[in-house]
Design an enzyme around this catalytic site. Structure first.
Site, short mmCIF file in Angstrom:
data_model
loop_
_atom_site.label_atom_id
_atom_site.label_comp_id
_atom_site.label_asym_id
_atom_site.label_seq_id
_atom_site.Cartn_x
_atom_site.Cartn_y
_atom_site.Cartn_z
CB ILE A 114 -0.22 14.64 10.04
CG1 ILE A 114 -1.69 14.30 9.80
CG2 ILE A 114 -0.08 15.94 10.83
CD1 ILE A 114 -2.47 14.01 11.08
CE LYS A 144 2.45 1.82 12.09
NZ LYS A 144 1.70 2.17 10.92
CG ASP A 157 -0.56 1.59 14.57
OD1 ASP A 157 0.51 1.38 13.98
OD2 ASP A 157 -1.25 2.60 14.36
CB VAL A 198 3.74 9.56 14.20
CG1 VAL A 198 2.59 10.01 15.09
CG2 VAL A 198 4.75 8.74 15.00
CB THR A 227 -0.92 0.00 1.25
OG1 THR A 227 -1.69 -1.19 1.26
CG2 THR A 227 -1.83 1.20 1.27
CE LYS A 270 0.57 5.04 13.58
NZ LYS A 270 -0.79 4.81 13.08
CD GLU A 272 7.00 13.99 9.22
OE1 GLU A 272 7.88 14.81 9.45
OE2 GLU A 272 6.04 13.79 10.01
#
Ligand code: NDP
Ligand code: HSE
Length: 434
Positions: free
Chosen positions: A136, A105, A201, A132, A13, A205, A129
């Site tokens: 964003i 992560k 998960d 998390v 993905t 993060k 980057e």
């Protein structure tokens, strides 16, 4: 024009999202970078599956080693996920002088110390980057935009899958399992979706954000974690009657002697900005001592948004390579030598929503409230609907602020009563996020 060769491991993905961003925005990226990012090799186990993007067949390989051992590749992008062999691959890439970009992560939360020590030893950098908040740019915002601040608190909706599930359960009254299947089909969920729905998960993060924000080394075992799999449509309905929304929240508070780190379904006032974050969107609400409250919002999962974050790291690293800048570190390192003192959940004080499943008999309410009172827990309001003589019914209470240990002891006592027919549901409330 200078050309930097990169290798990608994992064409799923996010991997295919990265390729699409690199292809579709190539002229823009070249113009901004003053150089070209050349996708030199892509490794994936399955070369037959349609990835939705076209790449020259000769750059595809099933052997990750072809990326790791190619001396022409300057940056290795790890997007296969999981702990092993991703950890070994990253260490190997760094040892051979390659910079690394990863969205992994779980790996950073568990093995960040080892990976960053290796990066230092071999003089390479790691971009993370995308680890998390999906698209964003929260890592860069914390490390650069907010670097002048002492971070007071972080409240984050950090898992797209869980937020998507809770949103659709709320809006469409759909069941948990049905909506999870859609999140998997859309590419939001992890290979093992229990990581998403059980809050793990989100904890990965939070560990990354807390390490940056509070400058501490976070042991994952110190983070209290509860997922959304026990949340029922009934809880969603009651929470809205009380004027709240339920969100899976990562909470970090750094303004006491101990840092508070927890992940759990949380009832937020319906009017709070975080309550309006729906679907796959994530939001991170961070308060700094100088800046005050800030909020970062965007898609928290999916190929293109996450691809945007991965490519931002690539542009950053390639920019340094082109300019000949070596060893540029960050003012906020991910790994600190300072072990953080984390508050245990028993010490945390919040109002709580309690849903008891109790036989509808005279005296039930007073028995429950008596036990709560004995443990110093005050009741703010009660809802009991429907009368069934033989069956158990939901009895819902909102407490005033109560200490975690008091809630724990009171519920142990209440859950063992004959009149209680199922484990009591507890949802902590954050009514005052500033
Ligand atoms: P996918 O499962 O879609 O993609 C991973 C790909 O890597 C698969 O095609 C897989 O093949 C391949 N792969 C597995 N093992 C190897 C190997 N040894 N060598 C080469 N290829 C391998 O995962 P995602 O793209 O969703 O996630 C990738 C990473 O990004 C994970 O760390 C995830 O946590 C993170 N992430 C994901 C986001 C998302 O929205 N999906 C958002 C942010 C971060 P196969 O399928 O055949 O096993
Ligand atoms: N499975 C993750 C999520 C992917 O749903 O948020 C983004 O990290």
């Amino acid at each position: 024009m200078k050309e930097i060769k990169i290798g990608l491991i994992g064409f799923g993905t996010v991997g295919s999202g990265v390729v699409r961003v690199l292809q579709e925005n190539a002229p823009l990226i070249e113009q901004r970078l003053g150089g070209r990012i050349r996708l030199h090799r892509i490794a994936d186990i399955d070369l037959e599956r349609d990835r939705g993007v076209q790449v020259p067949h000769e750059i595809l390989t099933t052997d990750a080693e072809a990326v790791l051992s190619d001396p022409e590749i300057a940056i290795c992008v790890e997007l296969m996920g999981g702990i092993e062999p991703a950890r070994t691959f990253i260490l190997k890439a760094m040892k051979s002088g390659k910079h690394v970009v990863t969205a992994n992560k779980a790996l950073l939360a568990l093995h960040g110390a080892e990976i960053f020590a290796a990066a230092q030893e071999y003089g390479v950098r790691i971009g993370f980057e995308a680890s998390v908040g999906g698209g964003i740019p929260i890592i860069r915002s914390l490390r650069e935009g907010l670097v002048a601040n002492r971070i007071i608190s972080i409240f984050g909706i950090l898992n797209g899958t869980s937020n998507y599930i809770l949103s659709r359960m709320t809006q469409e009254k759909k069941g948990f399992r049905e909506v999870l299947k859609d999140a998997q089909r859309l590419g939001y969920a992890e290979a093992d979706p229990t990581l998403d729905v059980e809050g793990i998960d989100t904890a990965h993060k939070l560990a990354i954000l807390a390490a940056l924000a509070f400058g501490i080394r976070v042991d994952l075992n110190d983070i209290f974690v509860e997922g959304i799999s026990a949340i029922t449509p009934l809880d969603i309905q009651y929470s809205s009657e009380f004027g709240y929304r339920i969100k899976l929240l990562a909470i970090g508070k750094g303004d006491g002697a101990k840092v508070e780190l927890r992940v759990h379904p949380t009832m937020l006032p319906a009017h709070h900005l975080l309550s309006t974050v729906e679907g796959v969107y994530n939001a991170i609400y961070i308060s700094g001592d100088a800046v005050g409250p800030t909020m970062f919002y965007g898609q928290g999962a999916g190929g293109l948004p996450t691809g945007s974050a991965v490519v931002s790291d690539l542009v950053d690293l390639c920019g340094d390579i082109i300019k000949g800048i070596k060893g540029r570190g960050s003012h906020l390192p991910l790994v600190s030598s300072q072990q953080g003192a984390i508050k245990a959940i028993d010490e945390v004080v919040t109002p709580c929503y309690l849903r008891f499943t109790a036989l509808d008999r005279p005296g039930v309410l007073s028995t429950i409230s008596g036990i709560l009172g004995k443990h110093e827990i005050g009741i703010a309001s009660v809802i009991q609907k429907g009368r069934k003589i033989k069956e158990a019914v939901p009895v819902v209470m909102m407490t005033h602020e109560a200490k975690g240990s008091d809630i724990h002891h009171a519920l142990s006592e209440i859950n063992s009563l004959d009149i209680i027919r199922a484990k009591t549901t507890v949802i902590r409330v954050e009514g005052d996020i500033a």
